[in-house]
Design a protein around this motif. Structure first.
Motif, mmCIF file in Angstrom:
data_model
loop_
_atom_site.group_PDB
_atom_site.id
_atom_site.type_symbol
_atom_site.label_atom_id
_atom_site.label_comp_id
_atom_site.label_asym_id
_atom_site.label_seq_id
_atom_site.Cartn_x
_atom_site.Cartn_y
_atom_site.Cartn_z
ATOM 1 N N GLY A 145 1.379 -1.064 -0.082
ATOM 2 C CA GLY A 145 -0.169 0.002 0.296
ATOM 3 C C GLY A 145 0.609 1.285 0.063
ATOM 4 N N THR A 146 2.079 0.968 0.265
ATOM 5 C CA THR A 146 3.054 2.427 0.390
ATOM 6 C C THR A 146 4.356 2.326 -0.792
ATOM 7 O OG1 THR A 146 2.751 2.546 2.428
ATOM 8 C CG2 THR A 146 4.626 3.895 1.565
ATOM 9 N N VAL A 147 4.578 1.226 -1.060
ATOM 10 C CA VAL A 147 5.435 0.717 -2.555
ATOM 11 C C VAL A 147 4.286 0.426 -3.292
ATOM 12 C CG1 VAL A 147 7.711 -0.352 -3.195
ATOM 13 C CG2 VAL A 147 7.698 0.481 -1.169
ATOM 14 N N THR A 148 3.536 -0.640 -2.836
ATOM 15 C CA THR A 148 2.774 -0.890 -4.186
ATOM 16 C C THR A 148 0.907 -0.303 -3.583
ATOM 17 O OG1 THR A 148 2.025 -2.688 -2.145
ATOM 18 C CG2 THR A 148 2.983 -3.253 -3.807
ATOM 19 N N ARG A 149 0.571 -0.401 -4.499
ATOM 20 C CA ARG A 149 -0.327 0.440 -4.992
ATOM 21 C C ARG A 149 -2.165 0.163 -4.049
ATOM 22 N NH1 ARG A 149 -2.621 1.271 -10.822
ATOM 23 N NH2 ARG A 149 -0.272 0.390 -11.462
ATOM 24 N N ASP A 204 -2.671 -2.970 -0.849
ATOM 25 C CA ASP A 204 -1.900 -4.139 0.491
ATOM 26 C C ASP A 204 -2.497 -5.117 -0.379
ATOM 27 O OD1 ASP A 204 -1.672 -2.590 2.017
ATOM 28 O OD2 ASP A 204 -3.666 -2.609 3.951
ATOM 29 N N MET A 205 -3.315 -6.012 -0.824
ATOM 30 C CA MET A 205 -3.711 -7.558 -1.131
ATOM 31 C C MET A 205 -3.302 -7.709 -2.758
ATOM 32 S SD MET A 205 -5.028 -9.991 -0.546
ATOM 33 C CE MET A 205 -5.145 -9.451 1.671
ATOM 34 N N LEU A 206 -3.980 -6.508 -3.292
ATOM 35 C CA LEU A 206 -3.355 -6.800 -4.624
ATOM 36 C C LEU A 206 -1.760 -6.977 -5.636
ATOM 37 C CD1 LEU A 206 -5.702 -4.778 -6.603
ATOM 38 C CD2 LEU A 206 -5.090 -7.951 -6.546
ATOM 39 N N GLY A 207 -0.705 -5.920 -3.887
ATOM 40 C CA GLY A 207 0.113 -5.647 -3.896
ATOM 41 C C GLY A 207 1.397 -7.237 -3.529
ATOM 42 N N HIS A 208 0.900 -7.902 -2.559
ATOM 43 C CA HIS A 208 0.671 -9.251 -2.279
ATOM 44 C C HIS A 208 1.220 -9.959 -3.930
ATOM 45 C CE1 HIS A 208 1.280 -10.154 2.045
ATOM 46 N NE2 HIS A 208 0.530 -8.993 2.278
ATOM 47 N N VAL A 209 -0.393 -10.418 -4.108
ATOM 48 C CA VAL A 209 -0.784 -10.842 -5.619
ATOM 49 C C VAL A 209 0.332 -10.437 -6.961
ATOM 50 C CG1 VAL A 209 -2.101 -12.407 -6.907
ATOM 51 C CG2 VAL A 209 -3.302 -11.440 -4.705
ATOM 52 N N PRO A 242 16.473 8.431 15.694
ATOM 53 C CA PRO A 242 17.583 8.246 14.405
ATOM 54 C C PRO A 242 16.297 7.939 13.047
ATOM 55 C CG PRO A 242 17.478 5.691 15.776
ATOM 56 C CD PRO A 242 16.273 7.374 17.093
ATOM 57 N N PHE A 243 15.083 8.108 14.071
ATOM 58 C CA PHE A 243 13.617 8.036 12.711
ATOM 59 C C PHE A 243 13.897 9.520 12.389
ATOM 60 C CE2 PHE A 243 12.665 4.601 15.539
ATOM 61 C CZ PHE A 243 13.429 3.564 14.341
ATOM 62 N N TYR A 244 13.588 9.957 10.679
ATOM 63 C CA TYR A 244 14.126 10.940 10.032
ATOM 64 C C TYR A 244 12.602 11.648 9.927
ATOM 65 C CZ TYR A 244 14.554 15.399 7.398
ATOM 66 O OH TYR A 244 14.830 16.619 7.202
ATOM 67 N N ALA A 245 11.794 10.941 8.598
ATOM 68 C CA ALA A 245 10.527 10.439 8.098
ATOM 69 C C ALA A 245 9.797 9.293 7.919
ATOM 70 C CB ALA A 245 10.857 11.290 7.030
ATOM 71 N N GLY A 246 9.123 8.875 7.694
ATOM 72 C CA GLY A 246 8.096 7.960 7.644
ATOM 73 C C GLY A 246 7.439 7.784 6.910
ATOM 74 N N PHE A 247 6.840 6.714 6.084
ATOM 75 C CA PHE A 247 5.652 6.654 5.054
ATOM 76 C C PHE A 247 5.471 5.442 4.974
ATOM 77 C CE2 PHE A 247 8.815 9.455 2.501
ATOM 78 C CZ PHE A 247 8.696 9.684 2.129
ATOM 79 N N PHE A 256 4.104 10.833 6.777
ATOM 80 C CA PHE A 256 3.579 10.696 5.262
ATOM 81 C C PHE A 256 2.751 9.699 5.129
ATOM 82 C CE2 PHE A 256 7.078 13.060 4.770
ATOM 83 C CZ PHE A 256 6.662 14.564 4.082
ATOM 84 N N ILE A 257 1.448 9.663 4.489
ATOM 85 C CA ILE A 257 0.412 8.300 4.494
ATOM 86 C C ILE A 257 0.089 8.924 3.205
ATOM 87 C CG2 ILE A 257 -1.828 7.701 4.789
ATOM 88 C CD1 ILE A 257 0.082 7.451 7.216
ATOM 89 N N ILE A 258 0.615 7.808 2.662
ATOM 90 C CA ILE A 258 -0.024 7.656 0.389
ATOM 91 C C ILE A 258 -1.400 6.826 0.795
ATOM 92 C CG2 ILE A 258 1.186 5.690 0.065
ATOM 93 C CD1 ILE A 258 2.122 7.132 -2.178
ATOM 94 N N ASN A 259 -2.271 7.399 -0.229
ATOM 95 C CA ASN A 259 -3.183 6.874 -0.639
ATOM 96 C C ASN A 259 -3.323 6.024 -1.772
ATOM 97 O OD1 ASN A 259 -4.012 8.191 -3.167
ATOM 98 N ND2 ASN A 259 -5.468 10.101 -1.906
ATOM 99 N N PRO A 260 -4.142 5.472 -2.320
ATOM 100 C CA PRO A 260 -4.222 4.699 -3.704
ATOM 101 C C PRO A 260 -3.771 4.827 -4.449
ATOM 102 C CG PRO A 260 -6.099 3.424 -2.111
ATOM 103 C CD PRO A 260 -6.085 4.545 -1.694
ATOM 104 N N ARG A 261 -4.776 6.153 -4.887
ATOM 105 C CA ARG A 261 -4.555 7.359 -5.790
ATOM 106 C C ARG A 261 -2.346 7.740 -6.043
ATOM 107 N NH1 ARG A 261 -9.332 8.825 -4.471
ATOM 108 N NH2 ARG A 261 -8.390 10.749 -2.881
ATOM 109 N N GLY A 262 -1.323 7.086 -5.107
ATOM 110 C CA GLY A 262 -0.523 7.649 -5.312
ATOM 111 C C GLY A 262 -0.760 9.732 -4.002
#
Length: 263
Positions: free
Chosen positions: A74-78, A80-85, A186-191, A212-218
């Motif tokens: 859901g972050t690198v991929t668009r 959660d589930m389809l990012g697995h498959v 140490p944690f500067y940022a999170g996606f 940062f929170i990314i949605n399915p539309r990027g």
């Protein structure tokens, strides 16, 4: 005969004693780490048993490292589930521009850490996916890939049924923070892509404006004092100001920055 019984009992006790001495653990001891010829950055470890070989990576970060944490599904991929498959059948389901964004972040001197509540049983497939992702020549920078030590079913139950993946992520990030000098942050940022990712990052000291929170539309939004902002921006818009949000670190800038590629 009594002699055979006594011998069998002695062998069983010796086996039990060895089992106690060789208890399974996911954490090497300081002495074991000191015995390894580890260098700064990524180190390759091969575990060989007969014809079987298992590869792992150990990363050595500087005490002053600035770490950017990224969720995977859901972050690198668009999603959660389809990012697995879908990657398993050869289809790209990644957010366009994510590799270029993280490449430039790493080039400015930041260390990217990938964190997922996926089970460690999926470690090889997850690492292979991250290493192979190619977006027009841009590849994700190498970095530690941290996953749940629980089995596949307990990990899925926690994430999909209980919907509490942040419980694992907070514990994991706290363990990482404990590796740094006392008082260090140490944690500067999170996606991430879920409110639970935001909870995880804020709990371990990621500044709200850099959670940062990314949605399915990027599109990205970020927390401000723990409250989500109303506006959002695309990955391309964030990339345009990447040097403002992630200014080059002097120590890395002098060395030419961190390289990106397969990790």
């Amino acid at each position: 005969p009594d002699a055979e019984r006594d011998a069998a009992l002695a062998a069983a006790l010796a086996c039990a004693a060895r089992a106690r001495r060789h208890r399974r653990t996911f954490l090497p001891t300081p002495a074991q780490l000191a015995a390894l010829p580890l260098a700064a950055g990524r180190n390759t470890l091969d575990f060989v048993y007969g014809r079987e070989r298992l590869r792992a990576y150990a990363y050595v970060l500087a005490p002053s490292a600035r770490v950017v944490v990224s969720d995977i599904d859901g972050t690198v991929t668009r999603s959660d589930m389809l990012g697995h498959v879908l990657p398993r059948v050869g289809l790209d389901w990644s957010h366009g521009g994510i590799a270029r964004l993280f490449t430039d972040v790493a080039a400015n001197g930041y260390d990217v850490l990938y964190l997922s509540s996926r089970s460690i049983a999926q470690a090889s497939a997850t690492r292979d996916y991250l290493h192979s992702l190619d977006q027009g020549g841009d590849r994700l920078p190498p970095g530690p890939v941290l996953m749940s030590p629980d089995g596949l079913l307990p990990s899925l139950y926690r994430e999909l049924v209980l919907r509490r993946p942040h419980e694992f992520k907070i514990r994991c990030l706290e363990d990482v923070r404990a590796l740094f000098p006392p008082g260090a942050s140490p944690f500067y940022a999170g996606f991430g892509n879920r409110p639970t990712d935001e909870v995880s990052y804020l709990a371990v000291g990621v500044p709200p404006p850099r959670a940062f929170i990314i949605n399915p539309r990027g599109e990205l939004r970020r927390a401000a004092g723990g409250v989500a902002t109303s506006g959002s921006a695309s990955l391309a818009a964030v990339h345009a100001i990447v040097h403002d949000v992630f200014p080059p670190l002097p120590s890395r800038a002098a060395a030419g920055g961190a390289g990106a590629g397969n990790g």
